[in-house]
Design a protein around this motif. Sequence first.
Motif, short mmCIF file in Angstrom:
data_model
loop_
_atom_site.label_atom_id
_atom_site.label_comp_id
_atom_site.label_asym_id
_atom_site.label_seq_id
_atom_site.Cartn_x
_atom_site.Cartn_y
_atom_site.Cartn_z
N SER A 201 40.86 32.96 46.90
CA SER A 201 42.21 32.55 47.07
C SER A 201 42.25 31.63 45.76
O SER A 201 43.59 31.12 45.50
CB SER A 201 42.46 31.61 48.24
OG SER A 201 41.21 30.73 48.50
N ASP A 202 41.29 31.30 45.07
CA ASP A 202 41.34 30.45 43.61
C ASP A 202 41.39 31.18 42.42
O ASP A 202 41.54 30.91 41.36
CB ASP A 202 40.49 29.32 43.76
CG ASP A 202 39.01 29.89 43.45
OD1 ASP A 202 38.72 31.32 43.81
OD2 ASP A 202 37.86 29.03 43.32
N GLY A 203 41.46 32.64 42.70
CA GLY A 203 41.58 33.27 41.66
C GLY A 203 40.29 34.00 41.24
O GLY A 203 40.12 34.84 40.13
N SER A 204 39.13 33.62 41.66
CA SER A 204 37.91 33.94 41.38
C SER A 204 37.39 35.27 41.80
O SER A 204 38.17 35.80 42.62
CB SER A 204 36.73 32.96 41.82
OG SER A 204 37.24 31.84 41.43
N VAL A 205 36.36 35.98 41.25
CA VAL A 205 35.99 37.42 41.60
C VAL A 205 34.43 37.23 41.95
O VAL A 205 33.67 36.74 41.11
CB VAL A 205 36.05 38.26 40.41
CG1 VAL A 205 35.71 39.73 40.93
CG2 VAL A 205 37.73 38.45 40.21
N GLN B 210 34.91 51.61 35.44
CA GLN B 210 33.57 51.71 34.87
C GLN B 210 33.37 50.39 33.91
O GLN B 210 33.94 50.53 32.88
CB GLN B 210 33.42 52.98 34.30
CG GLN B 210 31.87 53.29 33.72
CD GLN B 210 30.91 53.42 35.05
OE1 GLN B 210 31.21 54.02 36.10
NE2 GLN B 210 29.85 52.76 34.86
N GLY B 211 32.58 49.40 34.59
CA GLY B 211 32.33 48.15 33.49
C GLY B 211 33.23 47.12 33.54
O GLY B 211 33.02 46.12 32.69
N VAL B 212 34.45 47.40 34.21
CA VAL B 212 35.43 46.43 34.18
C VAL B 212 36.19 46.20 35.52
O VAL B 212 36.01 47.16 36.37
CB VAL B 212 36.55 46.85 33.15
CG1 VAL B 212 36.21 46.78 31.58
CG2 VAL B 212 37.13 48.25 33.58
N ARG C 218 44.33 40.22 34.72
CA ARG C 218 42.91 39.49 33.80
C ARG C 218 41.85 40.81 34.12
O ARG C 218 41.90 41.45 34.93
CB ARG C 218 42.34 38.40 34.63
CG ARG C 218 43.12 37.07 34.32
CD ARG C 218 42.64 35.82 34.76
NE ARG C 218 43.35 34.76 34.78
CZ ARG C 218 43.80 34.02 35.50
NH1 ARG C 218 44.02 34.54 36.89
NH2 ARG C 218 44.67 32.93 35.54
N CYS C 219 41.15 40.75 32.99
CA CYS C 219 40.16 41.65 32.94
C CYS C 219 38.85 41.07 32.64
O CYS C 219 38.60 40.01 31.84
CB CYS C 219 40.49 42.62 31.64
SG CYS C 219 38.96 43.79 31.42
N SER D 52 39.88 39.11 29.11
CA SER D 52 41.15 39.05 28.41
C SER D 52 42.13 38.89 29.48
O SER D 52 41.86 39.21 30.80
CB SER D 52 41.52 40.30 27.45
OG SER D 52 41.54 41.46 28.25
N ASP D 53 43.21 38.50 29.49
CA ASP D 53 44.49 38.23 30.17
C ASP D 53 45.61 38.77 29.58
O ASP D 53 45.91 38.66 28.51
CB ASP D 53 44.55 37.09 30.90
CG ASP D 53 44.69 35.74 30.14
OD1 ASP D 53 44.93 36.07 28.90
OD2 ASP D 53 44.83 34.80 30.65
N SER D 54 46.43 39.18 30.32
CA SER D 54 48.09 39.47 29.85
C SER D 54 49.03 39.13 31.14
O SER D 54 48.71 39.02 32.15
CB SER D 54 48.04 41.06 29.92
OG SER D 54 47.19 41.61 29.00
N LEU D 55 50.00 38.53 30.47
CA LEU D 55 51.34 38.33 31.20
C LEU D 55 52.63 38.96 31.16
O LEU D 55 52.72 39.29 29.78
CB LEU D 55 51.39 36.66 30.78
CG LEU D 55 50.36 35.67 31.35
CD1 LEU D 55 49.12 35.50 30.48
CD2 LEU D 55 50.93 34.04 31.20
#
Length: 1667
Positions: free
Chosen positions: A1553-1557, A1589-1591, A1605-1606, A1618-1621
């Motif tokens: 819920s805090d955006g972590s993985v 695969q890897g991401v 986000r990647c 990276s991230d994109s908006l």
Amino acid sequence: MSRHAPDGSLELQWVFGYNGHTARNNVKVNSAGHLVYYVAGVGVVHDIGQKKQAFYTGHNDDITSLTMSADGKLVATGQMGKDAYITVWDSFTCQPVSVIHDGHSHAVTSLAFSSDGSMLASVGGPDRKQELMVWLWEKGRRMARKVAYNGKVEEVEWEPGSTTKLVTCGKRHVRFWKLRGNVLQSTSGVFGSEGTADQVSVTHMADGRVITGSDSGHLYVWVNAKLDSVIRDIHPGGVLVTEVYPNGLLTGGRDGSISMFDNDFNKVATVPEAPSLVYDVAGPIHSLAVFNDMVIAGTEKNEIWTVRAQDNGGFSAACIVQGHGLGEVWGLATHPAKPVAATASDDFTVRLWDLEEHRPLTTATMDVEARSVAFSPDGQHLAVGLTKGIFIILDAEHLEEQFRVSDRKEVRHDLKYSPSGEFLAVASNDNFVSAIVSGLDEAIVSESSIPSVGWSTWTGALGPQVAGLWHKYADVSDINAADANFYYNVIVTGDDFGLVKLFRFPCPKRGAKSRSFVGHSAHVTNIRWTNDSEYVVSVGGADHAVFLWRFRPSRNASPRMDFVRLPSTVEGESDDDVLDTEDELEGIPELTIDLEEELAGSTRSSGRRSRRRMDDVTPGVDVATDSTFAKRRNATDVNEKVNVAPIHALSMSHVFGFRAHECRNNAHWLKDGRVVYHVAAVGIVCDPQTLRQEHYLHHTDDILCLAVHPGGELVASGQIGREATVHVWDAIDHRILSLLQGGHTRGVSAVDFSSDGERLASLGLDDYHTLVVWNWRKGYKLANARGHSDKIFGLKFSPSNSHRLMTFGVKHVKVWNHVGGGLTHRQVSLGRKLKQETALCCAVGGGAGSDEWWVVGLSSGTVIVVRDLKVERVVKAHKAPVYAILETNENIWTAGQGGYVCKWDREFNKCLKVFPVSDHFLAETAAVAFTSAQPGLRSLSAAPGTNSPILVATQHAELLLMDEEGQLNIIVQGHGKGEVWGLDTHPRLMEAVTVGDDNTLRRWGLEDHLALGSVNLRKAARCVHFHPTAMFVALGYLDGGVSLYLYPSLKKHGGAQHRTEGISEVKFSPDGRFLAVGSHECLVDLYVVDTDGDTVSKEGSGLRRVGVCRGASSWITQLTWHKDSRLLQANTGAGEQLFFEAPHGNRQLIPDATSCFLDWSFPLTCVLDKTVEGVWARSMDLTDINAIATANALPLVVTASDDGGLVRLFRYPCQGGFKKHRQYTGHSAHVTNVKWTFDDSTIVTTGGADTSVIVWHVRKVEFAEEKQDEEDGEEATKRLPALAFSDLPEEEITMMDLEAAGLEDSAVLTPSATGQDSVKEPVGRKGGPTRATRTAKGIKRHLERLRSIPTLTGDDKTVFYCNDCVVGKLELEGDEVTGQSIGYKEHETHITTMAISKTEPVMVATAQLSLESEEGAACDTEAALIHVWRPLDGANVGVLRGGSEGVITSLSFSPSGRFLASLADGSVVHIFNWIKGAHVASTELKVGMATSVMHSGEATLAVLTPRAVLFLDLVGNSLVTTRGQAPPDLLPDGSAFSGIGVSFSGRVYVGTSDGSVVEWTGRIATRYVSPPDDPPTLAPIRLAIAAGQGVVFTACRLDSVVVVRCYTTDTPKLTFFSDSLIEAPTEDWTPTSARLGAEMLIIGARMKQPFIVLDLKSGKFTTIEYG
């Protein structure tokens, strides 16, 4: 006179009759031209040419339906009754091929084979809720079921050449069905302007047109489920049956005629009403069949006719089968000189039957119902009793009336000529017997003089001569008729249960044994012997059948007697149930105590045993609401942050004990030289040389039985309890391979593998001792049957035939054969004396087939050799019961209660050697001795490939190895029967002591895991404690005594007894001066301890009582000393915490605020101490925790819990509310005690009724980061412990958890989303359904919760998305939309989720909401369905249904695409093999709410909940749940899970819920990465995750933008890349799904909202509007 069953038997020879009045379409012709039909409960195969009949008698009630396979070989018949089962049998051999249970109730009314014979359709159940079922009959497996119609269904038929399409017809309907996967879908036939009508028959023409016949006399022709044409007025009164023949169609009507049509429905000919031998017309036609040029017709009046065309254009008809019509048949008589029988019936007829030629002779029609008949002694006349008080005399040849009398008002129910023929006695229902022809002298005859009368016949069921016909609780109307055969000294009876029984005659002793014969389905109304005493004729009441039986006497038949006189010894007997003592006890073996207890064990209730500590001595005490216990249970936390699980954990190290009571044959050698056995809920694999153990821990209750696969590596074990499951597991790596559920209740008492290892049989502890045969690899039942009403002790497969097995138990031995989906059995004929015995074990000798013979051990010590279901030899092998028989390559071994193992030759002719099991034969290296002299032996097993050593198990929980010379070595010891409560550990050594109800004190070595010694106590002890110096131990007994034993010699040092009730706790003071003894007298006695043993008083030695602690209102449960040895804390059964001062026992009042700071000695064992109140949950009662113990140095406390046999580990101190903890299973019963070793490295626990002593290793939890990046997920999983259960308890999910995960109520579709609204289906003008969308209940209010779930194909060129009840399809070229269409449109209500497979052939699965039922259905709603379809053309390939759930929220294909998983109603997971349309497994999660399911392996699922990740493994037909484990410091406080993705390698990625993985490898969270937010995200967010695969990609909504986000996963740590908006398309747009293609990522939101496509190469976003 003996009560034994007679030596002879009856064999069915001929059946007169046919059931045409209650059924239709029930006469068939097999490929040999033989008629196949049924009457009563018998299937009849009638050879017209040879005038022979063969019978199938595998039913136990009326047969109600019949069909034949297209090849003319197999017949399927269904019956009525509570268990309305179906049998498929061979019409040439009359042997069952498959028996299908667990289908319909009430009755099976219609059956149909598919054209290829592989499928069977059935209709059955009550008329208002008849169900249609489709069976894969060879395996006895149901493919699909559905309520067919809310009204009567007349017939079902398959479309020719199809295994998926069917038609049913009935009351005002015709339905066209399609089998899709495991779901039956129907379309109602559209009658159009014609209007509905009752359809009573259905058939298919060769061109696919469907023909139905209506009760209005019309034929309806259907094309594509629509009425094409109507052919009117075919038969006045109705078209009852239709049948296709090579040139067209045949119809049979209520008018009794048969019409013939060509393929264009032009009438070719009409067969007029056939003349009847009895009636004016043959009656309505109920059945038609065609064979070559012959038409076979069955009529409502129970006749079967054959019709043939003649050269002159006419027809010839012949009556082949004739039977009585409507009404009951009661009258029966046999001719005194000829093979002729006469019957009288309520159908107004009297009939003569030729019993030699098997044909009807003459029939006479009466003006009223006929109820009785009697031949005159010369055979010239036939007297007939009628209703209305009439009887007549007929000529016996032509049945012409000669005399009539009507002098009564009631029915004449019996007539009897005198032997001379001079008199005729006529009995009526107005209580009169009339004497006709001349006066009948009246005489008063006393009952005592009846036996001396010479009777010419005996047809009565009452009297001293036939008292044995009646069992103790019989009703006086149970037996309707009887007839004695004086030549063979037997009597036959017919009863109200449809049985014909054969008894000895006379049988004056009540409860005489008989032989029973089935065939009649209704009550048997009358029965008579023929004139030559060789045949029996019986008639059935409501089944209208006349059966002819042949009597087969044995070689010991008695000589002929002119009449029978009873022995004078009977004359003095009264009507009481008198027993002949000598006869009753003859041959019955002695009932030993062990055998008696074992028989009583079958009544043991399911589930866990009583939790009360001493049931026999503990009064029930109510716990006051203001007690100390109430305060501890209701305590609250001041600081939630301290509520964390301990950082230490437990792992099972060793288990002392073996389950010997109520079990046998449960210790075996494995292929690798180790042995496997069980105790409590633990399967144990032990190396006999090193005693190193490995444990199987997936059982949840007592294991009762165990068997080893023929390969020597796999083990099957069955458990007791409500979840009476069978586990098949690998003894090498302890993986569970199959979990077999749903076969048994209460428990599983025995299991065995077939010789080929493919089948597994199990026995249940239910009232019927159900026998189940499993395909254990696939996890489904092959067959099941009721085993026996008496207890069954075991089962054994034949080594030469994997379809045959034997069961044995109380007074029976049965041999079973597995045929198709059923089990048939034959009972071994044990003879008179052996039948009284109990069979306890068996083995198989000889070769295959007829050379195979069975060796069965009996309770008298006798062993019988059985061949071909008969006892061939009887050998007196032991003096006491034989419990175990072992067959090896060279010998046969037997063992039993006397403590001897006997070695026999291979043919069981000679005993070669006897091996006593006693201390004298123990090896010199043995460290311990037997606990009793020559104990009973329960199990034998031979080492692989050799006779030596033999593994021997004793009834006192010992496992021995016996070599060729009889030398014994004990490898396992444990407590015997009873419970184990007393436990303590040595203050300085790794040793422990225990005491139990088996009257023993035992020493255990905790390092080398050895039994160090034991001593018999002569009485049961319940508590034990070490002196601080370890010089001796104190014991408390159930009789109120206490004693001291020296340690380690275990010699008695002293003792005392001041109480008469049980001692519950003994505790030495820390300085060793005092001994506190708590009892069930609510007192604590304080003793001064004499370590020298010099103190001797009148009250005992070694102990001197100096004080008594009073004030407790209930029994003492625990005691703990203060470190200064002056203050004592006591807990009571009333929930009190009391304090006393030594040495006098003065009570002290100490408040909680002070007591929690007192320096109590360790271990603290009082469960009500303030410092351990966090071990109590609010739902617990005082008996839920039996013991606690604090560690000596570690900040830990462990509890012994009654709740599920759990051991729980908490942090210490744990004040406040119920604390987070770790919990462990292993004990099956309540855990009674727990102790730490002196160095805190080990914990020891005892189980109450499971008698086990378990040693646990204490370790610190370390989640080391696994360096497995180069391995895929499957390989990584294999290196982890096999399905290691989490030690963290499950927590139920609440709405607060959903909010914490960013899954607020408006974003989650749950079962509560379905309200009570409903919208009726639109109806077209002509009465047919329109194609409008059918609406789910209440869905209007919840449309905003549905998601679009856009999904890419593997080539990134096609997108599928959910759009109401259709699937939209977009064609993409790069990021441009080039085409838009409907991809799939067969859903009937709104789509809730979608998944696409990853391998060829690519398939799409979509799920729809539950919907309202159609008119006529018997239920209000239908369950949610899954459609599987091809993405190329949108063609449906299957429809699947799991259970009755209403909402499916998640779908997932396995990596191979073979399995499909669904998550329904937020808590139910189903797995399907969609290719076969089979439901494989299901489970209901106990977490309250799950949000997603995804495959992490071919047979492994990851299920996401807001608080946990659950892993589900498919084993057999079951799903085993494991909670994923994460180190406490890996995840931030308060975080919740909100998204899940699985990589190609099987690793699971979860968003928080805090955006972590978080990354999970196997079952463990190994890596974690936080989002690069600055400042950090505060509000809970919802993540959508896609792993490649890897991401890993995540998508979330932050303010007004969508952030993608990647993260890279190929690096040592999870790394942000990276991230994109992109601006959110709408104000309320929130990502709910993310799907990864080859080079594109597509993100979806709710239905009707746009979705976003991200080109991974260019980083370009494209927003696609919903279309």
